[in-house]
Design a protein around this motif. Structure first.
Motif, PDB file in Angstrom:
ATOM      1  N   CYS A 145       0.859  -1.181   0.000  1.00  0.00           N
ATOM      2  CA  CYS A 145       0.000   0.000   0.000  1.00  0.00           C
ATOM      3  C   CYS A 145       0.895   1.231   0.000  1.00  0.00           C
ATOM      4  N   VAL A 146       0.336   2.336  -0.444  1.00  0.00           N
ATOM      5  CA  VAL A 146       1.160   3.513  -0.688  1.00  0.00           C
ATOM      6  C   VAL A 146       0.282   4.755  -0.678  1.00  0.00           C
ATOM      7  N   LEU A 147       0.891   5.870  -0.362  1.00  0.00           N
ATOM      8  CA  LEU A 147       0.205   7.150  -0.502  1.00  0.00           C
ATOM      9  C   LEU A 147       0.476   7.692  -1.901  1.00  0.00           C
ATOM     10  N   CYS A 148      -0.507   8.308  -2.487  1.00  0.00           N
ATOM     11  CA  CYS A 148      -0.344   8.945  -3.783  1.00  0.00           C
ATOM     12  C   CYS A 148      -0.258  10.454  -3.556  1.00  0.00           C
ATOM     13  N   THR A 149       0.664  11.079  -4.253  1.00  0.00           N
ATOM     14  CA  THR A 149       0.729  12.533  -4.152  1.00  0.00           C
ATOM     15  C   THR A 149      -0.598  13.133  -4.597  1.00  0.00           C
ATOM     16  N   PHE A 150      -1.153  12.592  -5.654  1.00  0.00           N
ATOM     17  CA  PHE A 150      -2.522  12.896  -6.040  1.00  0.00           C
ATOM     18  C   PHE A 150      -3.009  11.825  -6.993  1.00  0.00           C
ATOM     19  N   CYS A 151      -4.318  11.722  -7.127  1.00  0.00           N
ATOM     20  CA  CYS A 151      -4.944  10.788  -8.058  1.00  0.00           C
ATOM     21  C   CYS A 151      -5.752  11.590  -9.068  1.00  0.00           C
ATOM     22  N   TYR A 152      -5.593  11.226 -10.322  1.00  0.00           N
ATOM     23  CA  TYR A 152      -6.288  11.976 -11.367  1.00  0.00           C
ATOM     24  C   TYR A 152      -6.417  11.107 -12.601  1.00  0.00           C
ATOM     25  N   ALA A 153      -7.560  11.176 -13.212  1.00  0.00           N
ATOM     26  CA  ALA A 153      -7.793  10.474 -14.482  1.00  0.00           C
ATOM     27  C   ALA A 153      -7.380   9.007 -14.414  1.00  0.00           C
ATOM     28  N   GLY A 154      -7.733   8.373 -13.326  1.00  0.00           N
ATOM     29  CA  GLY A 154      -7.496   6.939 -13.231  1.00  0.00           C
ATOM     30  C   GLY A 154      -6.099   6.532 -12.848  1.00  0.00           C
ATOM     31  N   ASN A 155      -5.295   7.474 -12.389  1.00  0.00           N
ATOM     32  CA  ASN A 155      -3.922   7.139 -12.015  1.00  0.00           C
ATOM     33  C   ASN A 155      -3.570   7.681 -10.640  1.00  0.00           C
ATOM     34  N   CYS A 156      -2.660   6.963 -10.001  1.00  0.00           N
ATOM     35  CA  CYS A 156      -2.052   7.389  -8.737  1.00  0.00           C
ATOM     36  C   CYS A 156      -0.692   7.971  -9.101  1.00  0.00           C
ATOM     37  N   TYR A 157      -0.485   9.272  -8.863  1.00  0.00           N
ATOM     38  CA  TYR A 157       0.747   9.941  -9.261  1.00  0.00           C
ATOM     39  C   TYR A 157       1.707  10.076  -8.087  1.00  0.00           C
ATOM     40  N   SER A 158       2.981   9.846  -8.422  1.00  0.00           N
ATOM     41  CA  SER A 158       4.070   9.988  -7.445  1.00  0.00           C
ATOM     42  C   SER A 158       3.762   9.277  -6.140  1.00  0.00           C
ATOM     43  N   PRO A 159       3.610   7.952  -6.207  1.00  0.00           N
ATOM     44  CA  PRO A 159       3.383   7.200  -4.963  1.00  0.00           C
ATOM     45  C   PRO A 159       4.590   7.301  -4.044  1.00  0.00           C
ATOM     46  N   HIS A 160       4.329   7.339  -2.758  1.00  0.00           N
ATOM     47  CA  HIS A 160       5.419   7.477  -1.800  1.00  0.00           C
ATOM     48  C   HIS A 160       5.058   6.802  -0.495  1.00  0.00           C
ATOM     49  N   ASP A 161       6.051   6.711   0.406  1.00  0.00           N
ATOM     50  CA  ASP A 161       5.867   6.071   1.709  1.00  0.00           C
ATOM     51  C   ASP A 161       5.402   4.624   1.551  1.00  0.00           C
ATOM     52  N   TRP A 162       6.149   3.873   0.780  1.00  0.00           N
ATOM     53  CA  TRP A 162       5.828   2.473   0.565  1.00  0.00           C
ATOM     54  C   TRP A 162       6.013   1.690   1.868  1.00  0.00           C
ATOM     55  N   GLY A 163       5.103   0.733   2.102  1.00  0.00           N
ATOM     56  CA  GLY A 163       5.275  -0.188   3.212  1.00  0.00           C
ATOM     57  C   GLY A 163       6.260  -1.280   2.820  1.00  0.00           C
ATOM     58  N   GLN A 164       6.414  -2.276   3.677  1.00  0.00           N
ATOM     59  CA  GLN A 164       7.361  -3.361   3.411  1.00  0.00           C
ATOM     60  C   GLN A 164       6.733  -4.458   2.553  1.00  0.00           C
ATOM     61  N   GLY A 165       5.425  -4.413   2.402  1.00  0.00           N
ATOM     62  CA  GLY A 165       4.740  -5.368   1.555  1.00  0.00           C
ATOM     63  C   GLY A 165       4.292  -6.614   2.303  1.00  0.00           C
ATOM     64  N   THR A 166       3.349  -7.312   1.709  1.00  0.00           N
ATOM     65  CA  THR A 166       2.894  -8.595   2.234  1.00  0.00           C
ATOM     66  C   THR A 166       2.768  -9.556   1.050  1.00  0.00           C
ATOM     67  N   GLN A 167       3.315 -10.747   1.210  1.00  0.00           N
ATOM     68  CA  GLN A 167       3.414 -11.700   0.112  1.00  0.00           C
ATOM     69  C   GLN A 167       2.137 -12.535   0.002  1.00  0.00           C
ATOM     70  N   VAL A 168       1.638 -12.620  -1.214  1.00  0.00           N
ATOM     71  CA  VAL A 168       0.491 -13.478  -1.514  1.00  0.00           C
ATOM     72  C   VAL A 168       0.964 -14.557  -2.487  1.00  0.00           C
ATOM     73  N   ASN A 169       0.725 -15.796  -2.118  1.00  0.00           N
ATOM     74  CA  ASN A 169       1.043 -16.927  -2.985  1.00  0.00           C
ATOM     75  C   ASN A 169      -0.237 -17.691  -3.271  1.00  0.00           C
ATOM     76  N   VAL A 170      -0.502 -17.896  -4.543  1.00  0.00           N
ATOM     77  CA  VAL A 170      -1.711 -18.621  -4.936  1.00  0.00           C
ATOM     78  C   VAL A 170      -1.288 -19.936  -5.573  1.00  0.00           C
ATOM     79  N   SER A 171      -1.710 -21.025  -4.981  1.00  0.00           N
ATOM     80  CA  SER A 171      -1.315 -22.347  -5.462  1.00  0.00           C
ATOM     81  C   SER A 171      -2.473 -23.015  -6.175  1.00  0.00           C
ATOM     82  N   SER A 172      -2.128 -23.804  -7.176  1.00  0.00           N
ATOM     83  CA  SER A 172      -3.167 -24.506  -7.947  1.00  0.00           C
ATOM     84  C   SER A 172      -3.329 -25.931  -7.457  1.00  0.00           C
TER      85      SER A 172
END
Length: 124
Positions: A97-124
């Protein structure tokens, strides 16, 4: 600002997960926020936007995930959620997840302050 993602794990194809993004130093809803994902072996520049939510609650999702994902805030917990249903093998990725400096016309611009992430694994 600190964003901490959680809720990832290993699920089978067709399953569901709800990812959480707990925020500190920032009030959920006071700025545009987005979820991105990055596949293993891909660069930071190749991160794919999953979707975003604006300050008025408007959400937009990647075409590849539309109909399967929902971004929703919990203001009481100051947490942003990403619900993913009907998971596919190609959804295997690290989700951020991330903060966007601003969102416009369907886009998140200049994302910043990224978290460390969480891994998703999908097995068949």
């Amino acid at each position: 600002v600190q964003l901490v993602e959680s809720g990832g794990g290993t699920v089978q194809v067709g399953g569901s997960l709800r990812l959480s993004c707990a925020a500190s130093g920032f009030t959920i809803g006071s700025g545009c926020m987005a979820w991105f994902r990055q596949n293993s072996g891909h660069s930071v520049e190749e991160r794919e936007r999953v979707g975003f939510i604006t300050t008025d609650g408007t959400t937009r999702y990647a075409r590849s995930m539309e109909g399967r994902v929902t971004i929703a805030p919990d203001n009481a917990r100051n947490t942003l959620y990403l619900q993913i249903n009907n998971l596919r093998a190609e959804d295997t990725s690290m989700y951020y997840c991330v903060l966007c400096t601003f969102c416009y016309a369907g886009n998140c611009y200049s994302p910043h302050d990224w978290g460390q992430g969480t891994q998703v694994n999908v097995s068949s």
